[in-house]
Structures are given as structure tokens and as C-alpha cells.
Scaffold this active site. Structure first.
Site, PDB file in Angstrom:
ATOM      1  N   HIS A  58       0.847  -1.196   0.000  1.00  0.00           N
ATOM      2  CA  HIS A  58       0.000   0.000   0.000  1.00  0.00           C
ATOM      3  C   HIS A  58       0.883   1.246   0.000  1.00  0.00           C
ATOM      4  CE1 HIS A  58      -3.901  -1.992   1.779  1.00  0.00           C
ATOM      5  NE2 HIS A  58      -3.485  -2.530   0.637  1.00  0.00           N
ATOM      6  N   GLU A  60       0.775   3.899   1.706  1.00  0.00           N
ATOM      7  CA  GLU A  60       1.166   4.384   3.039  1.00  0.00           C
ATOM      8  C   GLU A  60       2.373   3.623   3.582  1.00  0.00           C
ATOM      9  OE1 GLU A  60      -1.882   3.430   1.994  1.00  0.00           O
ATOM     10  OE2 GLU A  60      -3.438   4.119   3.357  1.00  0.00           O
ATOM     11  N   CYS A  88      -6.295   1.674   5.575  1.00  0.00           N
ATOM     12  CA  CYS A  88      -6.865   0.414   6.048  1.00  0.00           C
ATOM     13  C   CYS A  88      -6.301   0.133   7.443  1.00  0.00           C
ATOM     14  CB  CYS A  88      -6.511  -0.716   5.085  1.00  0.00           C
ATOM     15  SG  CYS A  88      -4.767  -1.179   5.143  1.00  0.00           S
ATOM     16  N   CYS A  91      -2.365  -0.244   7.495  1.00  0.00           N
ATOM     17  CA  CYS A  91      -1.646   1.031   7.415  1.00  0.00           C
ATOM     18  C   CYS A  91      -1.859   1.847   8.691  1.00  0.00           C
ATOM     19  CB  CYS A  91      -2.078   1.800   6.178  1.00  0.00           C
ATOM     20  SG  CYS A  91      -1.601   0.952   4.657  1.00  0.00           S
TER      21      CYS A  91
HETATM   22 ZN    ZN Z   1      -3.466   0.119   3.705  1.00  0.00          ZN
END
Ligand code: ZN
Length: 151
Positions: A58, A60, A88, A91
Site C-alpha cells: 500500500h 502508506e 486500512c 496502514c
Molecule cells: Zn493500507
């Protein structure tokens, strides 16, 4: 225009949206991030889960690692993350450990966002949302419509 007007939340969120556009161009779910310290972008990232075959890739996660490398320390104190979609729970967990000072996200994710998933940020992290929400949502919507049409 003075510096203060130039380097506001929308300015940095636009930079995060540029990262999201890059993900879009690669067929990735378009999510982008920048991390800012002292009005300077110290890390950028966009979602690369397809390209890297890695569910942890991801935007992040990559930006947190890059920012820590830049700072030479693992804690992101006095840093702000600008991300185009609500993080999410994975993260949010990484942000918790980073003790980041500020999180600003554009669009909410009512299904997979950390708030729905019951994840918590660090108590020191201040949160703002809704900055350039429409632009970020529009890009995500366009991506999923195109994806549906391809299948
Ligand atoms: Zn995430």
C-alpha cells in the site's frame, strides 16, 4: 500569493493525488501518499500491490518506510501524511507504530477503512479528512468502472 497560502492542506493533497494518478496509470487501485515535514515533502508513494504481488505494498506502507529512511529515525514525529483514501487497518497499525503527528486523508472508505475495521491510530496523531475528497473519490470510481468494463 504567499508561502502560507501555497503550502496548505490542498497543496499537499494535490501532490498525493498526483501519486494516485501514477498508480492509476499502472492499473493499480489509485491511492497516493506524500509525507511532509517542515513544509517539505520527504516521502511519496502510490499503491503497487499488483506490480509487486504484495498485499502490503500500500502507498502508506512504502511512504512510512521512505520517510523513516529520509529522517534516519523510525518515528515520524512532526510529520504529516496526506493520503487520498482513508487508510486500512494495516496502514493504521503502521501509522500507530510510527507515532506520526498528523494524518490527513481525502476520501473515506466506509467498507475497508481503519475506522470501520476498529483499528486505532496513535493517541498523539491528529486526524483531518475530506480535503479534496471529490477528486480522490472520482479517480477511484473511474478506476473501478473501467475495471468492471474490462472483465
Ligand atoms: Zn493500507
Amino acid at each position: 500569493m504567499n508561502m502560507q497560502m501555497l503550502f496548505d492542506d490542498s497543496y499537499f493533497m494535490k501532490k498525493a493525488l498526483e501519486e494516485a494518478q501514477q498508480a492509476y496509470g499502472k492499473g493499480e487501485i489509485p491511492v497516493g501518499v506524500v509525507i511532509v515535514a517542515k513544509q517539505q515533502i520527504i516521502a511519496r508513494g502510490h499503491n503497487l500491490t499488483e506490480l509487486l504481488n504484495d498485499v502490503t505494498a500500500h502507498a502508506e506502507m512504502q511512504a512510512i518506510t521512505a520517510a523513516a529512511n529520509f529522517l534516519g529515525g523510525k518515528y515520524l514525529i512532526d510529520c504529516t501524511m496526506y493520503v487520498t483514501l482513508e487508510p486500512c487497518q494495516m496502514c493504521a497499525g503502521a501509522l500507530y507504530w510510527s507515532q506520526i503527528s498528523n494524518l490527513v486523508f481525502a476520501a473515506s472508505d466506509p467498507e475497508r477503512g481503519y475506522r470501520k475495521m476498529g483499528a486505532k491510530l496513535h493517541p498523539k496523531t491528529k486526524v483531518k479528512n475530506g480535503i479534496l475528497e471529490e477528486e480522490a473519490s472520482e479517480l477511484l470510481k473511474r478506476f473501478f468502472i473501467e475495471k468492471r468494463n474490462l472483465n
